[in-house]
Structure formats: structure tokens, C-alpha cells
Write a protein that holds these residues in place. Sequence first.
Motif, PDB file in Angstrom:
ATOM      1  N   ALA A  41       0.829  -1.204   0.000  1.00 15.21           N
ATOM      2  CA  ALA A  41       0.000   0.000   0.000  1.00 15.21           C
ATOM      3  C   ALA A  41       0.864   1.255   0.000  1.00 15.21           C
ATOM      4  CB  ALA A  41      -0.912   0.009   1.227  1.00 15.21           C
ATOM      5  N   SER A  42       0.363   2.272  -0.686  1.00 13.44           N
ATOM      6  CA  SER A  42       0.996   3.590  -0.809  1.00 13.44           C
ATOM      7  C   SER A  42       2.166   3.541  -1.796  1.00 13.44           C
ATOM      8  CB  SER A  42       1.477   4.143   0.536  1.00 13.44           C
ATOM      9  OG  SER A  42       0.404   4.329   1.434  1.00 13.44           O
ATOM     10  N   ALA A  43       2.319   4.638  -2.525  1.00 13.39           N
ATOM     11  CA  ALA A  43       3.428   4.828  -3.484  1.00 13.39           C
ATOM     12  C   ALA A  43       3.346   3.887  -4.682  1.00 13.39           C
ATOM     13  CB  ALA A  43       4.782   4.682  -2.789  1.00 13.39           C
ATOM     14  N   MET A  44       2.183   3.307  -4.912  1.00 16.74           N
ATOM     15  CA  MET A  44       1.984   2.448  -6.076  1.00 16.74           C
ATOM     16  C   MET A  44       1.185   3.242  -7.113  1.00 16.74           C
ATOM     17  SD  MET A  44       3.440  -0.402  -5.149  1.00 16.74           S
ATOM     18  CE  MET A  44       4.186  -0.853  -3.572  1.00 16.74           C
ATOM     19  N   SER A  45       1.810   3.565  -8.237  1.00 11.47           N
ATOM     20  CA  SER A  45       1.144   4.471  -9.170  1.00 11.47           C
ATOM     21  C   SER A  45       1.361   4.131 -10.639  1.00 11.47           C
ATOM     22  CB  SER A  45       1.633   5.910  -8.928  1.00 11.47           C
ATOM     23  OG  SER A  45       3.041   6.007  -9.102  1.00 11.47           O
ATOM     24  N   ALA A  46       1.968   2.973 -10.938  1.00 11.82           N
ATOM     25  CA  ALA A  46       2.246   2.632 -12.328  1.00 11.82           C
ATOM     26  C   ALA A  46       2.218   1.127 -12.518  1.00 11.82           C
ATOM     27  CB  ALA A  46       3.616   3.177 -12.750  1.00 11.82           C
ATOM     28  N   GLY A  47       2.054   0.711 -13.778  1.00 10.30           N
ATOM     29  CA  GLY A  47       2.052  -0.708 -14.067  1.00 10.30           C
ATOM     30  C   GLY A  47       3.328  -1.393 -13.613  1.00 10.30           C
ATOM     31  N   ALA A  48       4.465  -0.711 -13.762  1.00  5.36           N
ATOM     32  CA  ALA A  48       5.746  -1.280 -13.342  1.00  5.36           C
ATOM     33  C   ALA A  48       5.760  -1.552 -11.842  1.00  5.36           C
ATOM     34  CB  ALA A  48       6.879  -0.332 -13.711  1.00  5.36           C
ATOM     35  N   HIS A  49       5.096  -0.695 -11.073  1.00  5.39           N
ATOM     36  CA  HIS A  49       5.040  -0.894  -9.627  1.00  5.39           C
ATOM     37  C   HIS A  49       4.251  -2.150  -9.284  1.00  5.39           C
ATOM     38  CE1 HIS A  49       5.527   3.748  -9.132  1.00  5.39           C
ATOM     39  NE2 HIS A  49       6.622   3.159  -9.565  1.00  5.39           N
ATOM     40  N   PHE A  77       4.145 -10.018  -3.236  1.00  2.89           N
ATOM     41  CA  PHE A  77       2.825  -9.546  -2.837  1.00  2.89           C
ATOM     42  C   PHE A  77       1.750 -10.126  -3.747  1.00  2.89           C
ATOM     43  CE2 PHE A  77       5.601  -6.345  -1.031  1.00  2.89           C
ATOM     44  CZ  PHE A  77       4.984  -6.015   0.170  1.00  2.89           C
ATOM     45  N   GLN A  78       0.578 -10.402  -3.175  1.00  4.28           N
ATOM     46  CA  GLN A  78      -0.556 -10.876  -3.955  1.00  4.28           C
ATOM     47  C   GLN A  78      -1.464  -9.737  -4.409  1.00  4.28           C
ATOM     48  OE1 GLN A  78       0.143 -12.609  -0.811  1.00  4.28           O
ATOM     49  NE2 GLN A  78       1.438 -13.805  -2.173  1.00  4.28           N
ATOM     50  N   ALA A  79      -1.405  -8.604  -3.693  1.00  4.19           N
ATOM     51  CA  ALA A  79      -2.320  -7.501  -3.998  1.00  4.19           C
ATOM     52  C   ALA A  79      -1.640  -6.165  -3.746  1.00  4.19           C
ATOM     53  CB  ALA A  79      -3.590  -7.607  -3.150  1.00  4.19           C
ATOM     54  N   VAL A  80      -2.188  -5.135  -4.368  1.00  2.00           N
ATOM     55  CA  VAL A  80      -1.705  -3.767  -4.212  1.00  2.00           C
ATOM     56  C   VAL A  80      -2.908  -2.871  -3.951  1.00  2.00           C
ATOM     57  CG1 VAL A  80      -0.811  -1.786  -5.496  1.00  2.00           C
ATOM     58  CG2 VAL A  80       0.407  -3.962  -5.577  1.00  2.00           C
ATOM     59  N   LEU A  81      -2.774  -1.954  -3.009  1.00  2.00           N
ATOM     60  CA  LEU A  81      -3.818  -0.954  -2.766  1.00  2.00           C
ATOM     61  C   LEU A  81      -3.377   0.354  -3.398  1.00  2.00           C
ATOM     62  CD1 LEU A  81      -5.928  -0.403   0.390  1.00  2.00           C
ATOM     63  CD2 LEU A  81      -4.861   1.570  -0.714  1.00  2.00           C
ATOM     64  N   MET A  82      -4.248   0.906  -4.258  1.00  2.00           N
ATOM     65  CA  MET A  82      -3.953   2.150  -4.950  1.00  2.00           C
ATOM     66  C   MET A  82      -5.066   3.152  -4.673  1.00  2.00           C
ATOM     67  SD  MET A  82      -2.745   0.631  -8.642  1.00  2.00           S
ATOM     68  CE  MET A  82      -1.778   2.085  -9.060  1.00  2.00           C
ATOM     69  N   GLY A  83      -4.675   4.372  -4.288  1.00  2.00           N
ATOM     70  CA  GLY A  83      -5.683   5.376  -3.993  1.00  2.00           C
ATOM     71  C   GLY A  83      -5.457   6.684  -4.715  1.00  2.00           C
ATOM     72  N   THR A  84      -4.493   7.462  -4.226  1.00  2.00           N
ATOM     73  CA  THR A  84      -4.241   8.782  -4.789  1.00  2.00           C
ATOM     74  C   THR A  84      -3.942   8.726  -6.276  1.00  2.00           C
ATOM     75  OG1 THR A  84      -3.393   9.551  -2.655  1.00  2.00           O
ATOM     76  CG2 THR A  84      -2.808  10.847  -4.592  1.00  2.00           C
ATOM     77  N   ALA A  85      -3.156   7.737  -6.697  1.00  2.00           N
ATOM     78  CA  ALA A  85      -2.779   7.619  -8.116  1.00  2.00           C
ATOM     79  C   ALA A  85      -4.000   7.460  -9.009  1.00  2.00           C
ATOM     80  CB  ALA A  85      -1.837   6.436  -8.313  1.00  2.00           C
ATOM     81  N   LEU A  86      -5.069   6.872  -8.477  1.00  2.00           N
ATOM     82  CA  LEU A  86      -6.288   6.671  -9.262  1.00  2.00           C
ATOM     83  C   LEU A  86      -7.223   7.868  -9.174  1.00  2.00           C
ATOM     84  CD1 LEU A  86      -7.099   2.951  -8.349  1.00  2.00           C
ATOM     85  CD2 LEU A  86      -5.700   3.815 -10.235  1.00  2.00           C
ATOM     86  N   MET A  87      -7.345   8.431  -7.987  1.00  2.00           N
ATOM     87  CA  MET A  87      -8.311   9.514  -7.773  1.00  2.00           C
ATOM     88  C   MET A  87      -7.828  10.851  -8.324  1.00  2.00           C
ATOM     89  SD  MET A  87     -11.028   8.259  -6.196  1.00  2.00           S
ATOM     90  CE  MET A  87     -11.790   9.756  -5.553  1.00  2.00           C
ATOM     91  N   ASP A  88      -6.522  11.061  -8.349  1.00  2.00           N
ATOM     92  CA  ASP A  88      -5.966  12.330  -8.802  1.00  2.00           C
ATOM     93  C   ASP A  88      -6.368  12.603 -10.259  1.00  2.00           C
ATOM     94  OD1 ASP A  88      -4.561  14.663  -8.693  1.00  2.00           O
ATOM     95  OD2 ASP A  88      -2.586  13.748  -8.914  1.00  2.00           O
ATOM     96  N   GLY A  89      -7.027  13.701 -10.489  1.00  2.00           N
ATOM     97  CA  GLY A  89      -7.480  14.040 -11.832  1.00  2.00           C
ATOM     98  C   GLY A  89      -8.959  13.799 -12.049  1.00  2.00           C
ATOM     99  N   GLY A  90      -9.594  13.060 -11.124  1.00  2.00           N
ATOM    100  CA  GLY A  90     -11.041  12.908 -11.187  1.00  2.00           C
ATOM    101  C   GLY A  90     -11.572  11.870 -12.152  1.00  2.00           C
ATOM    102  N   ARG A  91     -10.690  10.978 -12.693  1.00  2.00           N
ATOM    103  CA  ARG A  91     -11.149   9.924 -13.592  1.00  2.00           C
ATOM    104  C   ARG A  91     -10.553   8.584 -13.151  1.00  2.00           C
ATOM    105  NH1 ARG A  91     -10.198  12.506 -19.522  1.00  2.00           N
ATOM    106  NH2 ARG A  91      -8.172  12.960 -18.596  1.00  2.00           N
ATOM    107  N   PRO A  92     -10.981   8.111 -11.982  1.00  2.00           N
ATOM    108  CA  PRO A  92     -10.341   6.938 -11.376  1.00  2.00           C
ATOM    109  C   PRO A  92     -10.448   5.664 -12.200  1.00  2.00           C
ATOM    110  CG  PRO A  92     -12.337   7.556 -10.185  1.00  2.00           C
ATOM    111  CD  PRO A  92     -12.040   8.671 -11.118  1.00  2.00           C
TER     112      PRO A  92
END
Length: 261
Positions: A217-225, A234-249
Motif C-alpha cells: 500500500a501507498s506509493a503504487m502508481s504505475a504498471g511497473a510498480h 505480494f498478492q495484492a496492491v492498494l492504490m488510492g491517490t494515483a487513481l483519484m488524482d485528476g477525477g477519472r479513477p
Amino acid sequence: MLLDRFREAKAEEISLLTDMASRRELPRPWKGRRPDFLKAIAEPPDGQPVAVIAEFKQSSPSRGVIATGLKPEEVAEQYAAAGASCISVLTEEQFFGGRIGYLERMSRAGLPLLRKDFIFHQLQVMETASTPASALLLIVRLTPDARTLRVLREQAEAYGMHAVVEVFDAADLEIARDSGARIIQVNARDLDTLKTDRQACLDMAKFRREGEVWIAASAMSAGAHLREAAEAGFQAVLMGTALMDGGRPGEKLAAILEETI
């Protein structure tokens, strides 16, 4: 410490829940279906390196306002269509602008929901159980006692929910394991400085044991990540700001998953 401020911010809420409990007015447990959160994150969907827990987060202490004016139910549908395995729903009001009512509104998309809040009291678990949440977040630094964590986790499980136990380092992980945690979330963000260290998060996966499911969780913002998280274990990634930023999650999530192909 910022976590102390988060704890203090929940005092009024817990006082209200305590008063409601004394008058036997706590909301009853959710009677509907809770999609299986653990099953959804244990294995990534075909073609994805990891399962993605996509977050609905309108603001945060580190970024301030991220996105406003988005309807929770519409974002949930976007995430489901884009390939999310689960949805994380910020319900903390003072620092993140969340609402517990978002859980019911976002449940209509059919994905498992994680209630992300500062939960350290049994009445908060009972409150969560009155919603369609499939899981809730427990933070070791907020509740650094394995016995208390175990009580909260077992209480959640008794209501048919899973508990995601969040750690930052090896000491936290030991406490999480002593509590019987099966779902471990490693947060790359230091909650005191708000700085992130994605590599330190990924390095924690060397401690993963058989039978545990791990979330980065956190700092995950790209496919490479996402690919790097999978390679680390890891089996899963939590993404928040990277998706919400810009208003088109939804579009953001679809684009990031496209990068992993």
C-alpha cells in the motif's frame, strides 16, 4: 505523532457509539451478502500481476484535496469495470473527508469492500458490521498489543468480515503474527513524516510466510510498480491517490493495468 491525532479524532465517534450501546441503539449487523475479500485478493485475475484494491479517497493529510464531486457509487462501477478486485473505502471524516455511508452506496458494484479507517475499539467493529463491508483495517501502530488486535480480528471474523492488519516494519509484523493475522498490509508511508519508501515496502515481502496474503500500500502508481510488487511476493496492491488524482479513477486504473500487459 500523527497517529495520536487520528486516535483523538475518533474519540467523539466512540463516545457516541458508547452512548448508543448503553441505550441499545447500535445498528444491527448487515444481513446481506458480503463478497469474499480474502478470496478476491489471494490470486490476481487472469492477465494481472496482482489483485488491485482500488480506493475511494477524496482527500488526505499528505495531499490535501485530491478529488471532489465524484459520486461513490459511480466510482465503484468504474473500478469494477476497469478490473479492480476490491474497493477500499475511506470512511474517516476529519482528515480524509470520508463517510461510513459510502460503504452501502459503493456495495452496489458487487466488489468486496474494505473499510479503511482508524479502528481500535470493539464498538467500531460492531459499527462496521452494520455495513456491507467485507473487511476492515487494523493498524498495528494504532493498536500495538497483539491480544487487542486478536480480539478485534476475531470479532470481525465472527461477523463474516476479514481483518487487514497493517504493518510498517518487522517489529509490527511480529505483533501482527502474534495476533493471528492472515492478511498483512505493508504501508510504504511513514504516518509520522508522511514520506513514502516504496522499496522498503517491497523489501518487507522477504518475511512473507506460507498461508499469508500480502498487500502493498501507498506509493503504487504505475504498471511497473504492480509488476515489482508481484515479483517481490505480494498478492495484492492498494492504490488510492494515483487513481483519484485528476477525477477519472476508472480510466486511470484501466490505463495502469494496460501497462502491465
